[in-house]
Design an enzyme around this catalytic site. Sequence first.
Site, mmCIF file in Angstrom:
data_model
loop_
_atom_site.group_PDB
_atom_site.id
_atom_site.type_symbol
_atom_site.label_atom_id
_atom_site.label_comp_id
_atom_site.label_asym_id
_atom_site.label_seq_id
_atom_site.Cartn_x
_atom_site.Cartn_y
_atom_site.Cartn_z
ATOM 1 N N GLY A 143 41.035 68.355 41.743
ATOM 2 C CA GLY A 143 40.334 66.487 42.038
ATOM 3 C C GLY A 143 39.714 66.596 40.791
ATOM 4 O O GLY A 143 39.373 66.198 39.977
ATOM 5 N N ALA A 144 41.656 66.681 40.161
ATOM 6 C CA ALA A 144 41.571 66.679 38.443
ATOM 7 C C ALA A 144 41.718 66.052 38.259
ATOM 8 O O ALA A 144 41.975 65.090 36.776
ATOM 9 C CB ALA A 144 42.323 67.967 38.228
ATOM 10 N N GLY A 155 37.061 62.473 36.554
ATOM 11 C CA GLY A 155 35.272 62.984 37.071
ATOM 12 C C GLY A 155 35.403 64.653 36.363
ATOM 13 O O GLY A 155 35.770 64.896 35.596
ATOM 14 N N ILE A 156 34.508 65.171 36.778
ATOM 15 C CA ILE A 156 34.104 66.350 36.886
ATOM 16 C C ILE A 156 35.335 67.425 36.316
ATOM 17 O O ILE A 156 35.762 68.173 36.087
ATOM 18 C CB ILE A 156 33.416 67.238 38.176
ATOM 19 C CG1 ILE A 156 31.857 66.262 37.860
ATOM 20 C CG2 ILE A 156 33.063 68.339 37.853
ATOM 21 C CD1 ILE A 156 30.720 67.016 39.451
ATOM 22 N N GLY A 157 36.830 67.397 37.506
ATOM 23 C CA GLY A 157 37.483 68.536 37.472
ATOM 24 C C GLY A 157 38.599 67.755 36.679
ATOM 25 O O GLY A 157 38.479 68.491 35.203
ATOM 26 N N SER A 166 26.566 70.876 46.352
ATOM 27 C CA SER A 166 25.484 69.447 45.459
ATOM 28 C C SER A 166 24.386 69.318 46.068
ATOM 29 O O SER A 166 23.506 70.030 47.689
ATOM 30 C CB SER A 166 26.370 68.351 46.288
ATOM 31 O OG SER A 166 25.264 67.130 46.090
ATOM 32 N N TYR A 184 28.863 63.757 54.344
ATOM 33 C CA TYR A 184 28.284 63.938 53.161
ATOM 34 C C TYR A 184 27.847 65.598 52.837
ATOM 35 O O TYR A 184 28.097 66.589 52.551
ATOM 36 C CB TYR A 184 28.494 63.145 51.921
ATOM 37 C CG TYR A 184 29.028 63.666 50.536
ATOM 38 C CD1 TYR A 184 29.816 64.058 50.251
ATOM 39 C CD2 TYR A 184 27.230 64.017 49.898
ATOM 40 C CE1 TYR A 184 29.459 65.069 48.357
ATOM 41 C CE2 TYR A 184 27.648 64.662 48.447
ATOM 42 C CZ TYR A 184 28.556 65.180 47.988
ATOM 43 O OH TYR A 184 29.107 65.599 46.382
#
Length: 264
Positions: free
Chosen positions: A9-10, A13-15, A124, A151
Amino acid sequence: MSRLIVITGASAGIGQAAARRLAAPDTRLILLGRDERRLAAIAAELPNATPIRADFADLTQVRAAATEIRAACDHIDVLINNAGGLYRGPRSLTVNHLAGFVLAHELLDHLRAAGTSRLITTASLAEAWGVLDVDAPLRNSLRHRVRWLAYGSSKQANLLFTLEAARRWTPYGVLPTAFFPGLVRSRFASSSPLFMLGKLIPVLFTSPERAAGTLQWLADAPARDLAPGGYYFLREPFPATPRSTSPDRAARLWDASLAAAGLA
């Protein structure tokens, strides 16, 4: 031996923020993501970064990415399972849980080869409302037609995976942990109008850069400061519901995930 970090997930966002934080002259980054253009852009920005495109909804692509990673290095110091999204039905469990589960298994020998390594999963607070069937995680439940319930179930799976991975893999030098990044202003849940509206309220949402701070800490902190299977928020232990911390549920989900992924 240079440090080797894999981040899923890079591409956003966070990644992406974590990739920037963890980049260093003595560190090699392998960045996985679905968007080839954005992935190439962040890889070009950082030293010693290699992009690998993979759609985590397709386990064949996950396995192909793992094969490419194994061929490119002889050890992995940190595997960050961060990829995820808001989906209905079995796709949510596949992308948010099973793909990372498969990737970790495919790369386990390389994690062990590092001597001491980290496995970090983005979880989460949504685990609190999950309705996960640990014996059949990909079952097409009617309740999982609601994206936020699906989710939440996938986030329960993240914590249960972390717990069972700690029981099984800590003796081999792998330290699994998970963290809650908070509510983050990113591309996540862009299809949810209410969630996107909430991003306009600064006090409720944090930046990807700040959220990635806890992730960086989990990658860099001395092992003595971290608990195997621990769950963290803002660098502190964070509580989870009994459904996400049950050793029995963790073991059952592990077996069901092995079966669902076709792993021995």
